[in-house]
Design a protein around this motif. Structure first.
Motif, short mmCIF file in Angstrom:
data_model
loop_
_atom_site.label_atom_id
_atom_site.label_comp_id
_atom_site.label_asym_id
_atom_site.label_seq_id
_atom_site.Cartn_x
_atom_site.Cartn_y
_atom_site.Cartn_z
N LYS A 68 45.99 40.83 47.87
CA LYS A 68 46.74 42.09 48.00
C LYS A 68 46.18 43.05 46.94
N ASN A 69 45.84 44.25 47.35
CA ASN A 69 45.21 45.23 46.44
C ASN A 69 43.99 44.61 45.73
N GLY A 70 43.27 43.74 46.44
CA GLY A 70 42.04 43.16 45.89
C GLY A 70 42.28 42.03 44.90
N LYS A 71 43.55 41.58 44.76
CA LYS A 71 43.84 40.52 43.77
C LYS A 71 44.57 39.35 44.41
N VAL A 72 44.37 38.17 43.83
CA VAL A 72 45.09 36.98 44.27
C VAL A 72 46.09 36.57 43.19
N ALA A 73 47.30 36.20 43.62
CA ALA A 73 48.33 35.79 42.66
C ALA A 73 48.39 34.27 42.60
N LYS A 87 38.43 37.53 36.18
CA LYS A 87 39.49 38.25 35.47
C LYS A 87 39.85 39.57 36.18
N ASP A 88 38.88 40.11 36.94
CA ASP A 88 39.14 41.37 37.67
C ASP A 88 39.93 41.12 38.96
N HIS A 89 40.12 39.85 39.34
CA HIS A 89 40.70 39.57 40.68
C HIS A 89 41.90 38.64 40.68
N VAL A 90 42.21 38.01 39.54
CA VAL A 90 43.29 37.02 39.51
C VAL A 90 44.45 37.53 38.66
N VAL A 91 45.67 37.41 39.20
CA VAL A 91 46.85 37.70 38.38
C VAL A 91 47.76 36.47 38.40
#
Ligand code: NDP
Ligand code: GDR
Length: 335
Positions: free
Chosen positions: A219-224, A282-286
């Protein structure tokens, strides 16, 4: 000589599909139990479906299990069916126990009753080590389950041993550490991360596939994700089904730990997956608390020396190769 017959519960799952392929190559007649679903589409076995005998049955229903055994008269029974998601087992503990504990017991008991000479394999799990009592873990390490799934697996594991000792059954447990592949459900962390890395590589900002909470995995280029410091011993499922078969070819029934002997954090999985496609994780994982479990298992790392010595089994696929093949498969699918 007549062909050997195998019955696989959980044939539509990751391991069931690789095991079916292996046994077909070994010239077995392969029968599998499938659940009645609304569309009867079995993605993992569609490429071999015509070579398989599929019987509708459910681990929740003892009559259907007995009928499957009576129809197929197997020489070997591989009980792989299970509610196999530890995280989900916190949300559905009773359902998990019904399938993963009592369901396994139903298959074991029906096997003793209908085909007592058949060899029985139970899919036990490294999750049973739970809050680990020693590092690494081998067949002598005390179990200490940390979630309802692990407790259910421990029940099935113990019953398999009890039937072996009490009724002289050829019943063995394979205590398998995490093993992965492109056939895994996207709810497991290796698939989630390699899928997300493939999306990032191809510029997909919002993914078609959904996560455990029903939202796009990307979502918005990131994976949770949840706990990035958890440690797992990851191997390739194709290598591990070979060990299952070897366990049932021994002179006597026994229990075996199957794993690589290497452990990695979820963060290392992210580093390797995104690094492989030239990106920084780090730019893609939250981190999202919703994916952190009430309790964590581990650190899990196998000591597979008994399997090496007795079965002659060693894993062929390294952690890096596994991650790369999974990212490649996701890129190919997305394209
Ligand atoms: P999957 O989740 O991919 O497959 C589970 C299988 O069980 C599916 O075929 C599923 O059918 C079937 N199943 C679920 N509930 C029932 C039921 N009530 N009646 C009949 N079948 C049912 O798991 P894996 O292939 O990854 O794992 C195989 C086994 O090994 C499982 O028991 C798992 O717990 C255990 N294990 C797995 C490890 C791993 O790392 N993969 C490690 C250690 C143990 P459907 O397609 O209809 O959902
Ligand atoms: P596991 O597999 O629970 O080990 O069970 P999973 O891939 O779900 O979790 C592995 C580790 O990753 C951490 N994690 C996350 N996990 C998921 N699913 N989603 C996330 O977003 C996430 N973030 C971090 C988890 O906390 C955990 O530490 C698998 C199954 O195949 C079982 O059937 C099998 O018995 C065991 O492996 C061995």
């Amino acid at each position: 000589m007549s062909k050997k017959v195998a019955l696989i519960t959980g044939i539509t799952g990751q391991d069931g599909s690789y095991l079916a392929e292996l046994l077909l190559k070994k010239d077995y007649i392969v029968t599998g139990i499938v659940r009645k679903t609304s569309n009867m589409a079995y993605a993992n076995i569609s490429h071999i479906q015509e070579e398989l005998n599929l019987i509708q049955a459910d681990l929740l229903d003892p009559i259907s299990i007995r009928e499957a055994l009576q129809k197929s008269k197997p020489d070997e029974v591989y009980n792989l069916a299970s509610q196999s998601h530890p995280a989900e087992s916190f949300r559905q503990p009773i359902h998990t126990a019904e399938i993963t504990a009592i369901g396994a017991h139903r298959v074991l008991d029906a096997t003793l009753d209908v085909v007592p000479k058949s060899r029985f394999y139970q899919a036990s799990s490294s999750e049973m080590f739970g809050w680990v009592r020693e590092i690494p873990q081998n067949e002598e390490t005390p179990f200490n389950p940390a979630n309802p799934y692990a407790a259910s697996k421990l029940y099935a594991h113990a019953m398999t041993k009890i039937y072996r000792e009490s009724y002289n059954m050829f019943a063995s447990n394979g205590i398998l550490f995490n093993h992965e592949s492109p056939r895994r459900h996207l709810g497991f962390v290796t698939q989630k991360v390699t899928y997300a890395a493939a999306c990032a590589k191809l510029g997909v900002k919002s993914s078609e596939h959904l996560n455990e909470e029903g939202e796009p995995i990307v979502k918005n280029g990131k994976v949770a994700l949840g706990n990035l410091q958890a440690k797992r011993d990851w191997g390739f499922a194709g290598d591990y089904v070979e060990a299952m078969w070897l366990i049932l070819q021994q002179d006597k029934p026994d229990d075996f730990v199957i794993g690589t002997g290497e452990t990695h954090t979820i963060q290392e999985l992210c580093e390797e997956s995104y690094g492989y496609v030239g990106l920084n994780w780090k730019d893609h994982v939250v981190v999202d608390d919703r994916f952190i479990r009430p309790t964590e298992t581990g650190p899990l790392v196998a000591n597979p020396s008994k399997a090496k010595k007795v079965l002659g089994w060693t894993p062929k696929t390294t952690f890096k190769d596994l991650v790369h093949l999974m990212v490649d498969a996701q890129i190919a699918r997305l394209k």
